[in-house]
Design a protein around this motif. Structure first.
Motif, PDB file in Angstrom:
ATOM      1  N   PRO A 120      11.262  16.797   4.113  1.00 31.85           N
ATOM      2  CA  PRO A 120      11.313  15.387   3.706  1.00 31.85           C
ATOM      3  C   PRO A 120      12.673  14.728   3.885  1.00 31.85           C
ATOM      4  O   PRO A 120      12.748  13.543   4.243  1.00 31.85           O
ATOM      5  N   GLU A 121      13.761  15.469   3.641  1.00 31.70           N
ATOM      6  CA  GLU A 121      15.090  14.869   3.792  1.00 31.70           C
ATOM      7  C   GLU A 121      15.368  14.497   5.243  1.00 31.70           C
ATOM      8  O   GLU A 121      16.038  13.497   5.515  1.00 31.70           O
ATOM      9  N   GLU A 146       0.846  -1.186   0.000  1.00 33.53           N
ATOM     10  CA  GLU A 146       0.000   0.000   0.000  1.00 33.53           C
ATOM     11  C   GLU A 146       0.890   1.247   0.000  1.00 33.53           C
ATOM     12  O   GLU A 146       1.652   1.472   0.941  1.00 33.53           O
ATOM     13  N   ASN A 147       0.783   2.044  -1.034  1.00 32.31           N
ATOM     14  CA  ASN A 147       1.583   3.257  -1.146  1.00 32.31           C
ATOM     15  C   ASN A 147       1.147   4.288  -0.110  1.00 32.31           C
ATOM     16  O   ASN A 147      -0.009   4.285   0.341  1.00 32.31           O
ATOM     17  N   GLY A 148       2.088   5.187   0.261  1.00 30.47           N
ATOM     18  CA  GLY A 148       1.783   6.142   1.312  1.00 30.47           C
ATOM     19  C   GLY A 148       2.301   7.539   1.061  1.00 30.47           C
ATOM     20  O   GLY A 148       3.301   7.736   0.352  1.00 30.47           O
ATOM     21  N   LEU A 149       1.612   8.521   1.636  1.00 33.55           N
ATOM     22  CA  LEU A 149       1.993   9.926   1.544  1.00 33.55           C
ATOM     23  C   LEU A 149       2.189  10.481   2.944  1.00 33.55           C
ATOM     24  O   LEU A 149       1.328  10.311   3.814  1.00 33.55           O
ATOM     25  N   ASP A 162      14.730   2.340   3.873  1.00 34.04           N
ATOM     26  CA  ASP A 162      15.232   3.087   2.722  1.00 34.04           C
ATOM     27  C   ASP A 162      14.063   3.756   1.991  1.00 34.04           C
ATOM     28  O   ASP A 162      13.532   3.221   1.009  1.00 34.04           O
ATOM     29  N   LEU A 163      13.672   4.923   2.461  1.00 31.81           N
ATOM     30  CA  LEU A 163      12.543   5.617   1.853  1.00 31.81           C
ATOM     31  C   LEU A 163      12.919   6.292   0.544  1.00 31.81           C
ATOM     32  O   LEU A 163      12.046   6.583  -0.280  1.00 31.81           O
ATOM     33  N   ASP A 164      14.216   6.547   0.333  1.00 28.19           N
ATOM     34  CA  ASP A 164      14.674   7.097  -0.948  1.00 28.19           C
ATOM     35  C   ASP A 164      14.308   6.156  -2.093  1.00 28.19           C
ATOM     36  O   ASP A 164      13.795   6.588  -3.125  1.00 28.19           O
ATOM     37  N   LYS A 165      14.582   4.876  -1.903  1.00 27.12           N
ATOM     38  CA  LYS A 165      14.278   3.883  -2.929  1.00 27.12           C
ATOM     39  C   LYS A 165      12.774   3.807  -3.169  1.00 27.12           C
ATOM     40  O   LYS A 165      12.309   3.775  -4.315  1.00 27.12           O
ATOM     41  N   PHE A 166      12.000   3.788  -2.095  1.00 25.72           N
ATOM     42  CA  PHE A 166      10.549   3.740  -2.227  1.00 25.72           C
ATOM     43  C   PHE A 166      10.014   4.974  -2.955  1.00 25.72           C
ATOM     44  O   PHE A 166       9.063   4.887  -3.732  1.00 25.72           O
ATOM     45  N   GLN A 167      10.644   6.138  -2.700  1.00 28.97           N
ATOM     46  CA  GLN A 167      10.199   7.362  -3.371  1.00 28.97           C
ATOM     47  C   GLN A 167      10.499   7.303  -4.869  1.00 28.97           C
ATOM     48  O   GLN A 167       9.679   7.711  -5.701  1.00 28.97           O
TER      49      GLN A 167
END
Length: 242
Positions: A51-52, A40-43, A64-69
Motif C-alpha cells: 500500500p505505501e 464513492e469510497n474505494g478499496l 493524497d491517498l493518505d488523507k483519504f485513508q
C-alpha cells in the motif's frame, strides 16, 4: 465518451495489457476520481504492491491517498501468497464493508491465478433436491480451494460481483500473442474489457487504449491515445506513429 458516459454501476470491468501499459495507475485513478468527484469510497486489493508504494505512485499525480485513508474514504488490502487456505473473498468483503466501498480494484488477476491453490473461495448453499431434509437447505457448501485456474477466475469474479460494487480487475496480457489474457476466461466473465497497449517503435513509445466491449452500452471502437500527465492518465485522439 468512448463508453457512452461511464461504467455501469455494479458491473465488473477487465483492464488488460502488458506490464508498463498503465494498468495500476488506471486503477488508482478510478478510485481517486470516485472519491473526489462521485463521493464513492474505494478499496484497492493488491497482490504485488505494498500500500505505501501505491500511495507513492499516486502522490506523483497529486493524489493524497493518505488523507483519504485517514478519512476512511479509501483502504488497501495486501493479499498474502504464503497463507494456504486464505479466505480471500471474506477478507475483501470485510475491508469493503468497513468503509462502505462502492468501487473495488483488484491488482492483479494474473498474480492471483499463479497462486490460486493458496486461496479458498466460498460456495453457495445447496438446496435439497429430494425434499427429504427439513428446511430449504441441504447443507452449507463452505469453502473450496481450486486446482483449475480458469474455474478459480470465473468464481472469484462472480463472488466479488456479489458485493454489488463497481469492480476493476487488472490482468496481464501475454506478450507476443493476440490473446487478451493469460487465463482465457476473465474477458468473457466481465461486462467490459479495456485493452491497454505499449507501442515501442524505433523513434518513440506510444500507449493506446481500446475498448473491446461494454455490455449494456455503446462503445467507440479502435485505438485511442493514452498519455501520462501531471494529473494522471488522459485519453485523447489517436494519431499514427512511425
Amino acid at each position: 465518451s468512448l463508453i457512452g458516459g461511464g461504467f455501469l454501476e455494479g458491473h465488473s470491468i477487465l483492464v488488460c495489457g502488458a506490464p508498463g501499459t498503465g494498468k495500476t495507475i488506471f486503477g488508482l485513478q478510478f478510485l481517486y476520481k470516485g472519491i473526489k468527484e462521485e463521493n464513492e469510497n474505494g478499496l484497492f486489493v493488491s497482490v504485488e504492491d505494498h500500500p505505501e508504494k501505491l500511495k507513492f505512485y499516486a502522490a506523483e499525480f497529486g493524489w493524497d491517498l493518505d488523507k483519504f485513508q485517514k478519512d476512511k474514504k479509501i483502504d488497501f488490502l495486501k493479499i498474502p501468497i504464503d497463507n494456504r487456505g486464505y479466505m480471500i473473498v471474506d477478507a475483501i468483503t470485510e475491508k469493503a464493508r468497513a468503509i462502505d466501498a462502492k468501487r473495488i480494484v483488484v491488482d492483479s488477476l494474473s498474480a492471483l491465478n499463479i497462486n490460486a491453490k493458496m486461496f479458498n473461495l466460498p460456495l453457495k448453499d445447496q438446496p435439497d433436491p429430494t425434499g427429504t431434509i427439513r428446511g430449504k437447505i441441504l447443507h452449507t457448501a463452505g469453502y473450496v480451494p481450486f486446482e483449475d485456474v480458469s474455474q478459480f477466475t470465473y468464481l472469484f469474479i462472480n463472488r466479488i460481483a456479489d458485493l454489488k460494487v463497481t469492480a476493476l480487475f487488472l490482468t496481464d496480457s501475454p506478450q507476443g500473442s493476440e490473446a487478451l489474457t493469460k487465463d482465457g476466461v476473465s474477458e468473457f466473465v466481465c461486462y467490459g474489457v479495456i485493452y491497454l497497449q505499449l507501442h515501442d517503435t524505433s523513434k518513440n513509445v506510444n500507449r493506446t487504449l481500446t475498448v473491446k466491449k461494454m455490455r449494456g452500452g455503446s462503445i467507440v471502437p479502435g485505438m485511442n491515445s493514452l498519455k501520462f500527465t501531471k494529473n494522471g492518465l488522459e485519453v485523447g485522439e489517436f494519431k499514427a506513429f512511425y
